[in-house]
Design a protein around this motif. Structure first.
Motif, short mmCIF file in Angstrom:
data_model
loop_
_atom_site.label_atom_id
_atom_site.label_comp_id
_atom_site.label_asym_id
_atom_site.label_seq_id
_atom_site.Cartn_x
_atom_site.Cartn_y
_atom_site.Cartn_z
N SER A 54 0.81 -1.22 0.00
CA SER A 54 0.00 0.00 0.00
C SER A 54 0.84 1.27 0.00
N GLN A 55 2.13 1.15 0.28
CA GLN A 55 3.00 2.32 0.33
C GLN A 55 3.85 2.42 -0.92
N ASP A 56 4.26 3.63 -1.23
CA ASP A 56 5.11 3.90 -2.39
C ASP A 56 6.54 3.43 -2.06
N ALA A 57 6.96 2.34 -2.70
CA ALA A 57 8.26 1.76 -2.37
C ALA A 57 9.40 2.71 -2.71
N PHE A 58 9.26 3.51 -3.75
CA PHE A 58 10.35 4.40 -4.14
C PHE A 58 10.65 5.43 -3.06
N ARG A 59 9.63 5.79 -2.28
CA ARG A 59 9.81 6.79 -1.22
C ARG A 59 9.93 6.16 0.18
N HIS A 60 9.45 4.94 0.35
CA HIS A 60 9.38 4.38 1.69
C HIS A 60 10.25 3.13 1.88
N ALA A 61 10.81 2.57 0.82
CA ALA A 61 11.75 1.45 0.95
C ALA A 61 13.17 1.99 0.93
N GLY A 62 14.08 1.24 1.54
CA GLY A 62 15.47 1.68 1.50
C GLY A 62 16.30 1.08 2.61
N LEU A 63 17.29 1.83 3.05
CA LEU A 63 18.22 1.40 4.09
C LEU A 63 17.86 2.07 5.41
N LEU A 64 17.93 1.30 6.50
CA LEU A 64 17.71 1.87 7.82
C LEU A 64 19.01 2.51 8.29
N SER A 104 31.92 5.07 -9.41
CA SER A 104 32.10 4.37 -8.13
C SER A 104 31.42 3.00 -8.17
N HIS A 105 31.81 2.15 -7.23
CA HIS A 105 31.12 0.89 -6.99
C HIS A 105 30.47 0.96 -5.62
N VAL A 106 29.23 0.45 -5.52
CA VAL A 106 28.50 0.45 -4.25
C VAL A 106 28.07 -0.97 -3.92
N THR A 107 28.42 -1.44 -2.73
CA THR A 107 27.93 -2.72 -2.21
C THR A 107 26.90 -2.43 -1.14
N LEU A 108 25.70 -2.99 -1.31
CA LEU A 108 24.62 -2.83 -0.34
C LEU A 108 24.45 -4.16 0.40
N ASN A 109 25.15 -4.30 1.50
CA ASN A 109 25.06 -5.52 2.31
C ASN A 109 23.86 -5.38 3.25
N ALA A 110 22.69 -5.53 2.65
CA ALA A 110 21.43 -5.31 3.37
C ALA A 110 20.35 -6.16 2.72
N CYS A 111 19.37 -6.57 3.49
CA CYS A 111 18.27 -7.37 2.95
C CYS A 111 17.51 -6.58 1.89
N VAL A 112 17.04 -7.29 0.88
CA VAL A 112 16.20 -6.77 -0.21
C VAL A 112 16.72 -5.47 -0.81
N SER A 113 18.04 -5.26 -0.79
CA SER A 113 18.59 -3.99 -1.27
C SER A 113 18.60 -3.87 -2.78
N GLY A 114 18.42 -5.01 -3.50
CA GLY A 114 18.37 -4.96 -4.95
C GLY A 114 16.97 -5.06 -5.51
N VAL A 115 15.96 -5.02 -4.65
CA VAL A 115 14.57 -5.16 -5.09
C VAL A 115 14.07 -3.82 -5.62
N ASP A 155 10.80 1.68 -15.99
CA ASP A 155 12.06 1.36 -15.31
C ASP A 155 11.77 0.67 -13.98
N ILE A 156 12.68 -0.22 -13.57
CA ILE A 156 12.57 -0.88 -12.28
C ILE A 156 13.21 0.03 -11.24
N LEU A 157 12.39 0.64 -10.40
CA LEU A 157 12.85 1.67 -9.47
C LEU A 157 13.21 1.06 -8.13
N GLY A 158 14.43 1.30 -7.70
CA GLY A 158 14.91 0.82 -6.42
C GLY A 158 16.22 1.50 -6.09
N LEU A 159 16.90 1.02 -5.05
CA LEU A 159 18.15 1.65 -4.62
C LEU A 159 19.21 1.61 -5.71
#
Length: 300
Positions: A157-167, A200-211, A219-223
């Motif tokens: 129900s929430q906009d993932a582009f604005r509400h998903a991400g890294l804590l 640069s290269h970025v490693t996101l060692n976090a759950c669901v960081s490539g979703v 476009d597939i919008l995510g981190l």
């Protein structure tokens, strides 16, 4: 049925085999050869799946080919039109929040930082709480960015582009596993920031960081989309929840092969994944857990 919060069932690699019939035909007809690299421009919902663990011929795809994700054929052409670069200065960021097994996770983070600092000196170290604007500005002066954090993906129900991400908590009293907006560094925050992550290269060692989920333009919008839109050459991110002991082993070996042994990003990623599938150093690990990370962008 649960593409975001945990690896799917063990029979999925075989069920998805038909998706890779074109690659199987190309290999059988020697249009491509084992060890070649393939760029994947996947739409929803295929973008949610790690192609590497789908069955191909008599094994898994990653045992035949190296892979990377791109948005389109034109992006792949744009990547090869420029010379590849290797990082010189690194930044290691860790953001512990409401941790279980805190001591062990601190030790694992320290191992990864020491690996990077030995291969890429200097590698600066920052720990949350951390102010988001300051954090984003600090990314512009380095070529390798490693982030240890918890990933968050909201209800549909929430906009993932604005509400998903890294804590990334900004104060010590925010260090809880909550999706509150003041704790989330979202794709929207990154895209709206005045930063340049060129090459640069970025490693996101976090759950669901490539979703990511499809936007209005397709476009597939995510981190990873936001980071590469800001100039990052490559992003290593996860398809689902990951366990920190496994991701630590994976990334230690990835950095060793890429930065120390001087393999390409894609060959380092493929080599590590195959090694861990065939000779896992930790017991009772399912194959798909070693296949959680995918490489986005420049594979060289």
């Amino acid at each position: 049925q649960k593409p975001l919060f945990g690896p799917p069932g063990g029979d999925l690699p075989e069920k998805l085999r038909p998706l890779l019939h074109p690659l199987a035909d190309a290999l059988s007809n020697e249009h491509i050869k084992p060890g070649d690299h393939v760029c994947i421009a996947a739409d929803d919902p295929i973008c949610l799946l790690p192609i590497q663990y789908i069955r191909l011929l008599d094994g898994y795809c990653i045992e035949q080919l190296s892979l990377s994700r791109v948005t389109s054929f034109s992006e792949a052409l744009s990547i090869v039109s420029k010379s590849p670069t290797r990082p010189k200065v690194g930044l290691f960021v860790t953001a512990p929040v409401d941790e279980k097994f805190q001591e062990h996770k601190v030790e694992a983070a320290d191992r990864l930082w020491r690996k990077l600092n030995a291969s890429l000196s200097p590698t600066n170290y920052r720990e949350a709480p951390i102010e988001h604007e300051s954090f984003l500005e600090s990314l512009c002066s380095v070529q390798l960015i490693h982030i240890n954090a918890h990933g968050y993906f909201p209800p549909e129900s929430q906009d993932a582009f604005r509400h998903a991400g890294l804590l990334l908590p900004t104060t010590t009293d925010q260090q809880l596993r909550s999706g509150a907006s003041d704790r989330i560094l979202s794709s929207s925050d990154i895209l709206n920031a005045n930063i340049n992550l060129r090459d640069s290269h970025v490693t996101l060692n976090a759950c669901v960081s490539g979703v990511g989920l499809p936007g209005h333009g397709g476009d597939i919008l995510g981190l990873e989309f936001a980071l590469r839109s800001k100039g990052a050459a490559s992003v290593l991110a996860t398809h689902w929840d990951v366990r920190w002991p496994l991701s630590t082993v994976f990334l230690e070996r990835f950095y060793d092969k890429w930065l120390t042994s001087k393999l390409s990003r894609a060959n380092a990623w493929r080599s590590v994944t195959c090694d861990l599938i065939n000779d896992p150093p930790i017991d009772n690990v399912r194959l798909e857990e070693w296949c959680a990370f995918s490489l986005f962008g420049d594979w060289r």
